[in-house]
Design an enzyme around this catalytic site. Structure first.
Site, mmCIF file in Angstrom:
data_model
loop_
_atom_site.group_PDB
_atom_site.id
_atom_site.type_symbol
_atom_site.label_atom_id
_atom_site.label_comp_id
_atom_site.label_asym_id
_atom_site.label_seq_id
_atom_site.Cartn_x
_atom_site.Cartn_y
_atom_site.Cartn_z
ATOM 1 C CG ASP A 36 2.409 22.288 33.674
ATOM 2 O OD1 ASP A 36 3.522 22.561 33.229
ATOM 3 O OD2 ASP A 36 2.148 21.226 34.283
ATOM 4 C CG MET B 66 4.314 15.687 24.970
ATOM 5 S SD MET B 66 5.001 17.333 24.756
ATOM 6 C CE MET B 66 6.745 17.029 24.768
ATOM 7 C CE LYS C 177 3.777 23.522 29.176
ATOM 8 N NZ LYS C 177 5.073 23.463 28.883
HETATM 9 N N1 SAH Z 1 8.266 16.949 32.351
HETATM 10 C C1 SAH Z 1 7.366 15.829 32.172
HETATM 11 C C2 SAH Z 1 6.997 15.601 30.737
HETATM 12 C C3 SAH Z 1 6.232 16.717 30.105
HETATM 13 S S1 SAH Z 1 5.789 16.337 28.457
HETATM 14 C C4 SAH Z 1 7.991 14.571 32.776
HETATM 15 O O1 SAH Z 1 9.179 14.558 33.126
HETATM 16 O O2 SAH Z 1 7.278 13.579 32.903
HETATM 17 C C5 SAH Z 1 4.155 15.732 28.659
HETATM 18 C C6 SAH Z 1 4.078 14.268 28.301
HETATM 19 O O3 SAH Z 1 4.570 13.466 29.362
HETATM 20 C C7 SAH Z 1 2.692 13.775 28.090
HETATM 21 O O4 SAH Z 1 2.198 14.067 26.801
HETATM 22 C C8 SAH Z 1 2.859 12.284 28.281
HETATM 23 O O5 SAH Z 1 3.437 11.683 27.166
HETATM 24 C C9 SAH Z 1 3.876 12.251 29.384
HETATM 25 N N2 SAH Z 1 3.225 12.106 30.703
HETATM 26 C C10 SAH Z 1 3.303 12.954 31.743
HETATM 27 N N3 SAH Z 1 2.620 12.469 32.811
HETATM 28 C C11 SAH Z 1 2.114 11.286 32.424
HETATM 29 C C12 SAH Z 1 1.329 10.297 33.069
HETATM 30 N N4 SAH Z 1 0.906 10.443 34.335
HETATM 31 N N5 SAH Z 1 0.992 9.191 32.371
HETATM 32 C C13 SAH Z 1 1.395 9.034 31.107
HETATM 33 N N6 SAH Z 1 2.142 9.938 30.459
HETATM 34 C C14 SAH Z 1 2.504 11.046 31.097
#
Ligand code: SAH
Length: 458
Positions: free
Chosen positions: A248, A383, A270
């Site tokens: 994704d 998010m 998404k």
């Molecule tokens: N499974 C993922 C989260 C998915 S939800 C995890 O464990 O990190 C997606 C959200 O994660 C984004 O909207 C943001 O808030 C956060 N996110 C993911 N990667 C990021 C990054 N490199 N920098 C900042 N926020 C991040």
């Protein structure tokens, strides 16, 4: 000078080691471990090595200083490791005149044999040598390779060894190579590496009995927050071996470069409210591909079990009876915290940390606001970028101090990471005036005040 790498049978070779210093000690340990006959001439040895020597049937220590008349007995190989280079030279000449092979540790350029660095996963051995050019480079390469060869390769080697005779009896020579190719490309090795021995052995038995190797399997793998260096070894291995990959939007394109060129890659990303493939569709694709006998990799940003819908995807796999593995990844909270110098807990600031999702459904955000207001708790909101005005307002309405520090970490762990720090009173206006880009993680609480001092990535 050219080198010829050969592997000697340890218990069939006899050595003399002259000297008892650090280098000599290392060689002695190697030779004892290999079961070689070894005779040591040294005035002193550390107690622990003396013990090892006395326990080894083939090793003897002659407590003496070496001299030029040294008798090498039956030894075919002579290791010269005294700190006297004249003596080493004289002994080298004598040994060669007697038709023995010489390894001098103080002058490597004219050696008849050398000891490579060894990564020991017996029966699997990987040896590294720079032909004496640079011991530091040898060590460096060995360390890098160590990291890529899990200890379980020993079990893999043993299992394959235990099957060899049976396969020899069962299959004519011309079919054996193909059998082993099928076997090694089946899921057996991966099952061994993930320590699922019973499943590995039953699949292996099925293959020996002629079953089709093409039983599908799925891997739900966390790709971490962005920096490819934050992948786990297992994630990297599965990325490299998958037949088909569904990834994704949050997965860094540099990580996708590790996918095998033969594998199929599908973006099922998404971007917000723009699902390339709806969630139900993704679940079905995973099941279908595995049923076609493929090794299916579902690659997700961060950790698959943290706001990643990983649970939903494997529920369908489980229902369809498809074997799967889940590989954790570094979640955005850990990655962003580390790379922005904001510890999520700290004895002076926060004793707990809470991960919540600020995903707005129909413009509303039904978080348990009262529970989020806690002076010694760090709040991490995934998010939440578009919800920032509402989130900050609600927190203040429910009693959080307006000057509570808040950080938005934009593109955390990536080269263009930015950290925006403000208070919950002022952040909504800041966000309105600056165009922040997703993904962004929100951290709220007094730990944010540490960023100024602890930020190590300028
Ligand atoms: N499974 C993922 C989260 C998915 S939800 C995890 O464990 O990190 C997606 C959200 O994660 C984004 O909207 C943001 O808030 C956060 N996110 C993911 N990667 C990021 C990054 N490199 N920098 C900042 N926020 C991040």
């Amino acid at each position: 000078m050219m080198n010829l790498p050969l592997v000697l049978r340890g218990d069939n070779t006899s050595f003399v080691v002259v000297g008892g210093g650090n280098i000599a000690q290392r060689k002695i340990r190697t030779l004892i471990a290999a079961g070689s006959t070894v005779s040591i001439i040294a005035p002193e040895l550390p107690a622990e090595l003396q013990q090892q020597v006395s326990e080894a049937a083939q090793a003897t220590w002659h407590q003496a200083m070496a001299d030029q008349q040294l008798d090498f007995g039956n030894a075919e190989y002579v290791v010269l490791a005294t700190d006297n280079s004249e003596l080493n030279q004289a002994l080298a000449d004598k040994a060669r005149a007697e038709n023995r092979k010489v390894c001098r540790v103080d002058q490597t350029s004219s050696n008849d044999f050398i000891f490579p660095a060894v990564i020991d996963r017996s029966p699997v051995l990987v040896s590294v040598s720079t032909s004496g050019a640079s011991p530091a480079l040898t060590r460096y390469l060995k360390e890098r390779l160590e990291a890529f060869l899990p200890l379980e390769y020993a079990d893999l080697g043993k299992l394959m060894q235990s099957l060899r005779d049976r396969i020899k009896q069962k299959l004519p020579a011309r079919e054996r190579a193909a059998f082993w190719r099928r076997w090694i490309h089946s899921n057996v090795p991966e099952l061994i590496l993930s320590r699922q021995h019973e499943r590995a052995e039953s699949l292996s038995e099925a293959l020996v009995d002629g079953a089709d190797s093409a039983a599908g399997e799925a891997y739900l793998v966390g790709a971490g927050p962005g920096d490819p260096d934050l992948l786990t070894f297992r994630a990297l291995r599965l990325i490299q071996s998958a037949d088909v990959v569904y990834y994704d939007r949050l997965v860094n394109p540099r990580i996708l470069e590790f996918i095998s060129p033969d594998a199929e890659k599908f973006y099922v990303g998404k971007a917000k409210s723009d699902h390339a493939v709806p969630q139900d569709g993704i679940n079905q694709l995973l099941v279908q591909s595995a049923q076609e006998g493929k090794r299916v990799l579902r690659l997700k940003g961060g950790d698959p079990f943290i706001f990643g819908r990983g649970g939903e995807e494997i529920e369908e796999l489980a229902a369809a009876g498809i074997p799967f593995q889940v590989v954790p990844g570094i979640t955005a909270a850990s990655g962003c915290a580390a790379y922005s110098g904001i510890p999520l807990t700290h004895r002076d600031h926060a004793q707990s940390v809470r991960f919540v999702t600020g995903h707005l459904k129909d413009g509303s955000c039904n978080l348990p606001w009262n529970e989020l207001i806690h002076p010694h708790q760090t709040l991490v909101i995934y998010m939440g970028l578009t919800g920032i005005p509402l989130i900050c307002q609600q927190l203040m309405d429910h009693g959080m101090a307006a000057d509570t520090p808040i950080a938005l970490v934009e593109k955390g762990t990536l080269p263009d990471q930015k950290v925006h720090v403000s208070t919950i009173r002022d952040m909504p206006e800041y966000v309105a005036n600056n165009s922040l880009q997703a993904p962004t993680l929100t951290i709220i609480g007094s730990v944010v005040s540490l960023h100024d001092r602890l930020n190590w990535r300028q």
